[in-house]
Design an enzyme around this catalytic site. Sequence first.
Site, short mmCIF file in Angstrom:
data_model
loop_
_atom_site.label_atom_id
_atom_site.label_comp_id
_atom_site.label_asym_id
_atom_site.label_seq_id
_atom_site.Cartn_x
_atom_site.Cartn_y
_atom_site.Cartn_z
N GLY A 215 31.87 -7.93 -50.23
CA GLY A 215 31.71 -7.37 -51.56
C GLY A 215 32.99 -6.82 -52.14
O GLY A 215 32.99 -5.79 -52.83
N ALA A 216 34.10 -7.52 -51.92
CA ALA A 216 35.40 -7.00 -52.33
C ALA A 216 35.83 -7.45 -53.72
O ALA A 216 36.98 -7.27 -54.10
CB ALA A 216 36.47 -7.41 -51.32
N ASN A 217 34.89 -7.98 -54.50
CA ASN A 217 35.25 -8.43 -55.84
C ASN A 217 35.21 -7.32 -56.87
O ASN A 217 35.73 -7.46 -57.98
CB ASN A 217 34.33 -9.56 -56.29
CG ASN A 217 32.86 -9.15 -56.30
OD1 ASN A 217 32.28 -9.01 -55.23
ND2 ASN A 217 32.28 -8.94 -57.46
N GLY B 122 34.27 -2.65 -57.46
CA GLY B 122 33.88 -1.36 -56.90
C GLY B 122 34.65 -0.92 -55.68
O GLY B 122 35.88 -1.09 -55.59
N GLY C 53 34.67 -2.07 -52.62
CA GLY C 53 35.29 -3.15 -51.86
C GLY C 53 36.59 -3.61 -52.46
O GLY C 53 37.57 -3.88 -51.74
N SER D 183 25.18 5.43 -47.33
CA SER D 183 25.08 6.23 -48.55
C SER D 183 24.38 7.54 -48.23
O SER D 183 23.57 7.61 -47.30
CB SER D 183 24.29 5.46 -49.62
OG SER D 183 23.86 6.30 -50.67
N TYR E 110 15.79 1.27 -51.07
CA TYR E 110 17.24 1.46 -50.94
C TYR E 110 17.54 2.46 -49.83
O TYR E 110 18.42 2.22 -48.99
CB TYR E 110 17.82 1.95 -52.26
CG TYR E 110 19.32 2.17 -52.23
CD1 TYR E 110 20.19 1.12 -52.00
CD2 TYR E 110 19.86 3.44 -52.43
CE1 TYR E 110 21.56 1.31 -51.96
CE2 TYR E 110 21.23 3.64 -52.40
CZ TYR E 110 22.08 2.58 -52.17
OH TYR E 110 23.44 2.79 -52.13
#
Length: 274
Positions: free
Chosen positions: A5-7, A9, A11, A121, A147
């Site tokens: 998820g490094a695209n 936020g 990440g 979280s 979640y």
Amino acid sequence: MVITGANSGLGEQAAKALGAAGATVILACRTVEKAKPVAAAIGSNASVAELDLADLASVRRFADGIDTVDVLINNAGVMAVPKKRTADGFEMQFGTNHLGHFALTGLLLPKITDRVVTVSSFAHVLGKIDLDDLNYDHRRYERWSAYGQSKLANLLFGFELARKLGRSGSAVSSMVAHPGYARTELQSHTQSIYDRIMKVTNLIGQSAADGALPELYAAASPDAASGAFYGPSGLGGLRGAPTLTKAMPKARDEGVAQALWLASEKLTGVSYDI
């Protein structure tokens, strides 16, 4: 290093910080085109690879393409989305946030030389692991409870992995981090009134760059300890410099952790050789 998820936020910020420090970074993302500008901004030591954590076939393809990795950062996630199913039929939040990373870590573990960092979280306080209905096949779906379950599962997994690695004598470590309240795109994808509410509560949040600091500390600090949990130090754990923090007692329940581990192996078809 591999960062899921490094695209965008957390990440993205973690990838940029590690890349600037000289690390070779693989941005593991579902949408490759969105990650390419981030990799380009980092430079020649960054590359992009397709990884859809909501599809176990994609997880296996990605893992097959990795030869060796020092650090794996399980960063990607979805939050409070409407009820959906992954490609394999899992509830989307549990399937993406926990099962996808569980499978990825298990497949990559023989190739990991240093550590695994799993991002959870403070919403784990809302979670309860329902071992009889992990994927909401029978109980009423409630997005925030789902979640919370997925984020509690992240903690139980990270801590149990640390215990298993420690007992095996492995040099690899496992730790968990959380960003506090950070302003990211994650908070605008619930497709509900919560998107508007969180635009207001974002006023007390910290930047994505600051929110990434706990996972960066866990990933890069020589002082980060296996089995530890890191998060912000200020405003009740919502913002501030990274520090050792406490998880709810239910996150340290070894019996639940072991049962969740066995269920996760069965659901994903991935067993750990430790």
